[in-house]
Design a protein around this motif. Structure first.
Motif, PDB file in Angstrom:
ATOM      1  N   ASN A   1      -5.658  10.363  12.233  1.00  0.00           N
ATOM      2  CA  ASN A   1      -5.654   9.352  11.175  1.00  0.00           C
ATOM      3  C   ASN A   1      -4.364   8.554  11.278  1.00  0.00           C
ATOM      4  OD1 ASN A   1      -4.360  11.659  10.201  1.00  0.00           O
ATOM      5  ND2 ASN A   1      -5.721  11.909   8.471  1.00  0.00           N
ATOM      6  N   ASP A   2      -4.430   7.326  10.795  1.00  0.00           N
ATOM      7  CA  ASP A   2      -3.339   6.380  11.034  1.00  0.00           C
ATOM      8  C   ASP A   2      -2.177   6.589  10.068  1.00  0.00           C
ATOM      9  OD1 ASP A   2      -4.913   5.290  12.975  1.00  0.00           O
ATOM     10  OD2 ASP A   2      -4.675   3.218  12.293  1.00  0.00           O
ATOM     11  N   ASN A   3      -1.031   6.128  10.519  1.00  0.00           N
ATOM     12  CA  ASN A   3       0.167   6.067   9.670  1.00  0.00           C
ATOM     13  C   ASN A   3       0.631   7.432   9.165  1.00  0.00           C
ATOM     14  OD1 ASN A   3       0.851   3.193   9.612  1.00  0.00           O
ATOM     15  ND2 ASN A   3      -1.161   2.959   8.676  1.00  0.00           N
ATOM     16  N   ALA A   4       0.521   8.438  10.065  1.00  0.00           N
ATOM     17  CA  ALA A   4       1.025   9.776   9.731  1.00  0.00           C
ATOM     18  C   ALA A   4       2.532   9.759   9.507  1.00  0.00           C
ATOM     19  CB  ALA A   4       0.674  10.754  10.851  1.00  0.00           C
TER      20      ALA A   4
ATOM     21  N   HIS B   1       3.249   8.925   2.249  1.00  0.00           N
ATOM     22  CA  HIS B   1       1.955   8.650   1.605  1.00  0.00           C
ATOM     23  C   HIS B   1       1.193   7.649   2.464  1.00  0.00           C
ATOM     24  CE1 HIS B   1       3.294  10.819  -1.885  1.00  0.00           C
ATOM     25  NE2 HIS B   1       4.392  10.116  -1.896  1.00  0.00           N
ATOM     26  N   PRO B   2       0.486   8.117   3.469  1.00  0.00           N
ATOM     27  CA  PRO B   2      -0.267   7.171   4.312  1.00  0.00           C
ATOM     28  C   PRO B   2      -1.350   6.488   3.481  1.00  0.00           C
ATOM     29  CG  PRO B   2      -0.246   9.392   5.261  1.00  0.00           C
ATOM     30  CD  PRO B   2       0.259   9.509   3.856  1.00  0.00           C
ATOM     31  N   PRO B   3      -1.726   5.254   3.851  1.00  0.00           N
ATOM     32  CA  PRO B   3      -2.805   4.591   3.106  1.00  0.00           C
ATOM     33  C   PRO B   3      -4.073   5.437   3.197  1.00  0.00           C
ATOM     34  CG  PRO B   3      -2.430   3.500   5.198  1.00  0.00           C
ATOM     35  CD  PRO B   3      -1.317   4.483   5.031  1.00  0.00           C
ATOM     36  N   SER B   4      -4.827   5.501   2.089  1.00  0.00           N
ATOM     37  CA  SER B   4      -5.990   6.383   2.061  1.00  0.00           C
ATOM     38  C   SER B   4      -7.262   5.700   2.537  1.00  0.00           C
ATOM     39  CB  SER B   4      -6.168   6.941   0.650  1.00  0.00           C
ATOM     40  OG  SER B   4      -6.000   5.911  -0.308  1.00  0.00           O
ATOM     41  N   GLY B   5      -7.206   4.385   2.744  1.00  0.00           N
ATOM     42  CA  GLY B   5      -8.361   3.687   3.274  1.00  0.00           C
ATOM     43  C   GLY B   5      -7.991   2.887   4.512  1.00  0.00           C
TER      44      GLY B   5
END
Ligand SMILES: [Fe+2]
Ligand SMILES: [Zn+2]
Length: 402
Positions: free
Chosen positions: A221-224, A228-232
């Motif tokens: 998943n992106d932005n690890a 608080h990575p974006p949830s969508g």
């Protein structure tokens, strides 16, 4: 029989099973209030649908009167620490289906049928049914124009997002940037960061992420790198003339339940050990340290942070290092297992939405000769759930009619 035994996975032909998510505990009893009597801690209230103990603290805090709440907005005004003593019920009686309370100190509260309904709805908000899916599952597809223009289609689309953590929009415009119009058009707000608002994913010898090469991008998943990575996340395919490059999505709820079934201690160590993640570009640098797995206090999985490519070294003297590697290997094997992969080709005009806290995405290698251009943007999944609750009537308040 799948190789993971137990009730959840016993049917080889089922591509998903369902699980109740959200707050633990029971729904508020239905029907009219029939009887009430005082107890040491508050009252015992008998409704047509059952008898429940209600704590004095809870009753005082949820007083519906115009002094205790701000009528215009339905916000709380009364503060539980305002009185020197903890709330205590002095008298309680039922009158025409309403509960009348007098507290020590003199405050009076009334709860009628409408009060119980609105408190009962608010306290169960966030209840939903997850479809936990594996390999043969079909991700639902929605038409771009219908999702924009038809509110019923949009509601089904948002329900699919909450239920599955993924859906595909077909027939999207393939003009760069129009994905932002669609996200805004269905009432969502774009998530921004120092790496950018919108990402052009195409072959780029100067790119700062594996996605800018033509090699396989494993499930992640992106932005690890963000606490608080974006949830969508939205992946909009504008051009796809390349051979290969199939998309794969993985439901981490399935993977984590599989791991829990075969090795519960592995889950525990993944919840404890903090792991660093970094992503940087020529212009920006972000780093965070966090455990890979997050559970809520009911034990339900709420987040898997998984990006092997962005992972940073764990301190060599981490006390649980050996246990962590054993757990991470087991988790990684389940993520890599094709039985957990839903594969499809994103064609030009197809836009994939994923819950970035739940669903991993990946891309097979592609042949560098053909043109391929994808645009990524991000949003907050909570906005989808809030919008959905307004559409289905569970988010009534002073300012919302339905
Ligand atoms: Fe990605
Ligand atoms: Zn009050």
């Amino acid at each position: 029989m799948r190789r993971f035994g137990g009730a959840l996975y016993r049917c080889a032909m089922t591509a998903f099973h369902e699980r109740q998510m959200g707050p633990a505990g029971q729904a508020f009893p239905s029907g009219a209030l029939l009887d009430v009597h005082l107890t040491d801690t508050g009252v015992m209230a008998t409704f047509q649908g059952g008898t429940v103990p209600l704590l004095a603290d809870w009753l005082r805090d949820n007083c519906q009167c115009d002094v205790c709440r701000i009528v215009q907005t339905d916000e709380r005004r009364w503060q539980p620490w305002s009185d020197t003593e903890a709330p205590e019920v002095l008298t309680a009686e039922v009158d025409d289906g309403a509960l009348h309370l007098r507290f020590v100190g003199g405050h009076e509260s009334t709860f009628d049928a409408d009060s119980w309904r609105s408190i009962g709805t608010a306290m169960r908000r966030g209840s939903w049914t997850a479809r936990i899916w594996t390999g043969e599952y079909q991700i639902e597809r929605f038409d771009h124009d219908q999702a924009l223009l038809d509110i019923d289609v949009r509601q089904r689309m948002f329900e699919a997002f909450r239920r599955d953590g993924a859906f595909v929009v077909t027939g999207s415009p393939t003009i760069p940037g129009t994905v932002m119009d669609f996200v805004r058009g269905v009432g969502l707000t774009l998530w921004d960061s120092s790496l950018g608002l919108i990402f052009d994913v195409k072959l780029d010898p100067a790119g700062y992420n594996i996605a800018f090469t033509s090699e396989e991008v494993p499930p992640h998943n992106d932005n690890a790198q963000y606490t608080h990575p974006p949830s969508g996340q939205v992946l909009a395919m504008l051009v796809n003339d390349a051979e290969g490059g199939e998309s794969v999505v993985v439901d981490t709820l399935a993977v984590l339940h599989q791991l829990q079934a075969i090795d519960p201690s592995a889950i525990d160590v993944l919840c404890r050990v903090q792991v660093g993640f970094r992503q940087y570009s020529p212009a920006a640098d972000a780093f965070t340290r966090a455990p890979l797995v997050v559970r809520d206090h009911n034990g339900q999985f709420t987040h898997l942070r998984f990006s092997n490519q962005l992972r940073q070294p764990i301190p060599f003297d981490e006390p649980e290092l050996g246990e962590w590697y054993r757990a991470y290997r087991a988790l990684g094997r389940l993520v890599a297992d094709p039985a957990n992969h839903v594969s499809f080709r994103l064609s030009a005009g197809d836009t994939l939405f994923v819950n970035n806290h739940r669903v991993l995405h990946s891309r097979k290698a592609y042949v560098a000769g053909g043109a391929r251009h994808l645009q990524d943007v991000y949003f907050n999944a909570d906005d989808v759930f809030g919008s959905l609750d307004r559409m289905n009537g569970t988010a009534r308040n002073a300012m919302v009619a339905s």
